[in-house]
Scaffold this motif. Structure first.
Motif, mmCIF file in Angstrom:
data_model
loop_
_atom_site.group_PDB
_atom_site.id
_atom_site.type_symbol
_atom_site.label_atom_id
_atom_site.label_comp_id
_atom_site.label_asym_id
_atom_site.label_seq_id
_atom_site.Cartn_x
_atom_site.Cartn_y
_atom_site.Cartn_z
ATOM 1 N N ARG A 205 -6.392 6.854 2.299
ATOM 2 C CA ARG A 205 -6.779 7.123 0.750
ATOM 3 C C ARG A 205 -7.817 5.801 0.453
ATOM 4 O O ARG A 205 -7.889 4.522 -0.072
ATOM 5 C CB ARG A 205 -5.903 6.640 0.369
ATOM 6 C CG ARG A 205 -4.949 8.156 0.041
ATOM 7 C CD ARG A 205 -3.839 7.846 -1.014
ATOM 8 N NE ARG A 205 -3.410 7.165 -0.891
ATOM 9 C CZ ARG A 205 -2.977 6.564 -2.640
ATOM 10 N NH1 ARG A 205 -4.146 6.845 -3.390
ATOM 11 N NH2 ARG A 205 -1.824 4.991 -2.224
ATOM 12 N N SER B 168 -11.096 0.775 -4.252
ATOM 13 C CA SER B 168 -12.691 0.861 -4.753
ATOM 14 C C SER B 168 -11.584 0.749 -5.977
ATOM 15 O O SER B 168 -12.406 0.213 -7.493
ATOM 16 C CB SER B 168 -13.189 1.361 -4.761
ATOM 17 O OG SER B 168 -12.373 3.287 -5.197
ATOM 18 N N GLU B 169 -9.989 1.354 -6.286
ATOM 19 C CA GLU B 169 -9.430 1.255 -6.970
ATOM 20 C C GLU B 169 -8.726 -0.477 -7.654
ATOM 21 O O GLU B 169 -9.311 -0.974 -8.785
ATOM 22 C CB GLU B 169 -8.292 2.005 -7.393
ATOM 23 C CG GLU B 169 -8.395 3.490 -7.350
ATOM 24 C CD GLU B 169 -6.766 4.132 -6.514
ATOM 25 O OE1 GLU B 169 -6.108 3.094 -6.358
ATOM 26 O OE2 GLU B 169 -7.382 5.311 -6.837
ATOM 27 N N GLN B 170 -8.605 -1.442 -7.280
ATOM 28 C CA GLN B 170 -8.158 -2.299 -7.069
ATOM 29 C C GLN B 170 -9.458 -3.479 -5.928
ATOM 30 O O GLN B 170 -8.407 -2.681 -4.713
ATOM 31 C CB GLN B 170 -7.441 -3.102 -7.657
ATOM 32 C CG GLN B 170 -6.112 -2.603 -6.505
ATOM 33 C CD GLN B 170 -4.625 -2.524 -7.750
ATOM 34 O OE1 GLN B 170 -4.223 -2.286 -7.942
ATOM 35 N NE2 GLN B 170 -4.037 -3.308 -6.296
ATOM 36 N N TYR C 168 0.992 -1.221 -0.206
ATOM 37 C CA TYR C 168 0.269 0.507 0.150
ATOM 38 C C TYR C 168 1.810 1.048 0.071
ATOM 39 O O TYR C 168 1.498 1.601 0.949
ATOM 40 C CB TYR C 168 -1.207 0.027 1.781
ATOM 41 C CG TYR C 168 -1.709 -1.080 1.075
ATOM 42 C CD1 TYR C 168 -2.720 -1.294 0.178
ATOM 43 C CD2 TYR C 168 -1.739 -2.245 2.218
ATOM 44 C CE1 TYR C 168 -3.951 -2.512 0.285
ATOM 45 C CE2 TYR C 168 -2.091 -3.237 1.741
ATOM 46 C CZ TYR C 168 -3.324 -3.455 1.488
ATOM 47 O OH TYR C 168 -4.445 -4.709 1.303
ATOM 48 N N GLU D 85 -9.927 5.662 -1.766
ATOM 49 C CA GLU D 85 -10.640 4.879 -2.827
ATOM 50 C C GLU D 85 -9.372 3.430 -3.557
ATOM 51 O O GLU D 85 -9.878 3.020 -4.380
ATOM 52 C CB GLU D 85 -10.543 5.989 -4.190
ATOM 53 C CG GLU D 85 -9.186 6.896 -3.698
ATOM 54 C CD GLU D 85 -8.472 7.730 -3.110
ATOM 55 O OE1 GLU D 85 -7.065 8.170 -2.828
ATOM 56 O OE2 GLU D 85 -9.143 7.539 -1.620
ATOM 57 N N ARG D 86 -8.256 3.660 -2.488
ATOM 58 C CA ARG D 86 -7.156 2.522 -3.053
ATOM 59 C C ARG D 86 -7.627 0.967 -2.572
ATOM 60 O O ARG D 86 -7.448 0.305 -3.518
ATOM 61 C CB ARG D 86 -5.881 2.341 -2.234
ATOM 62 C CG ARG D 86 -6.267 2.009 -0.777
ATOM 63 C CD ARG D 86 -4.953 1.896 -0.028
ATOM 64 N NE ARG D 86 -4.482 3.039 1.131
ATOM 65 C CZ ARG D 86 -3.588 3.602 0.805
ATOM 66 N NH1 ARG D 86 -2.719 2.979 0.535
ATOM 67 N NH2 ARG D 86 -3.293 4.634 1.575
#
Length: 108
Positions: A40, A45-47, A33, A42-43
Motif C-alpha cells: 500500500r 502519501s497520506e502522511q 504500519y 499510498e500509506r
C-alpha cells in the motif's frame, strides 16, 4: 566510538556492546504500519512517516550519502515509465520472500 556504558531510555547498555537496528522488523511493525505485509504505497502519501520509523537509507549520522540522489532518480524513472505505459499486474502476488542470513531471497 564511545567505550563507556550508556543508557537508552530505562535500559543500561554495557561498554563494548554493539547495537543494530533491524529495519525489516521496524518496517513491518503493525503498531507503526497497519497490515504491514500489504503493498500500500499510498500509506506514505497520506502522511509523512515519523522520524526513525522509515529507514530506507539508514538514519542519523550513518544515513546513506547518496539517498537524495537515489530518491530523485527513482522519481524521474517512475514518471518516465508512467507517462509511456499503463502498468498492470502480470500474475497474482508471489509468495513472501524468506530470510537467508542478513538478506531476503525469493521463496523457493
Amino acid at each position: 566510538m564511545s567505550c563507556e556504558p550508556f543508557a537508552i531510555g530505562t535500559h543500561s547498555v554495557p561498554a563494548g556492546v554493539h547495537i543494530r537496528i533491524d529495519s525489516w522488523c521496524l518496517h513491518h511493525d503493525p503498531a507503526l504500519y497497519p497490515d504491514p505485509d500489504d503493498f500500500r504505497p499510498e500509506r506514505f502519501s497520506e502522511q509523512v512517516p515519523e522520524p526513525y520509523t522509515w529507514l530506507p537509507f539508514g538514519g542519523g549520522a550513518h544515513r546513506c550519502i547518496g539517498a537524495g540522489l537515489a530518491e530523485l532518480e527513482i522519481k524521474i524513472a517512475l514518471v518516465s515509465v508512467l507517462r509511456r505505459i499503463e502498468l498492470q499486474p502480470a500474475a497474482p502476488a508471489p509468495e513472501f520472500p524468506v530470510r537467508r542470513a542478513v538478506t531476503l531471497v525469493p521463496h523457493q
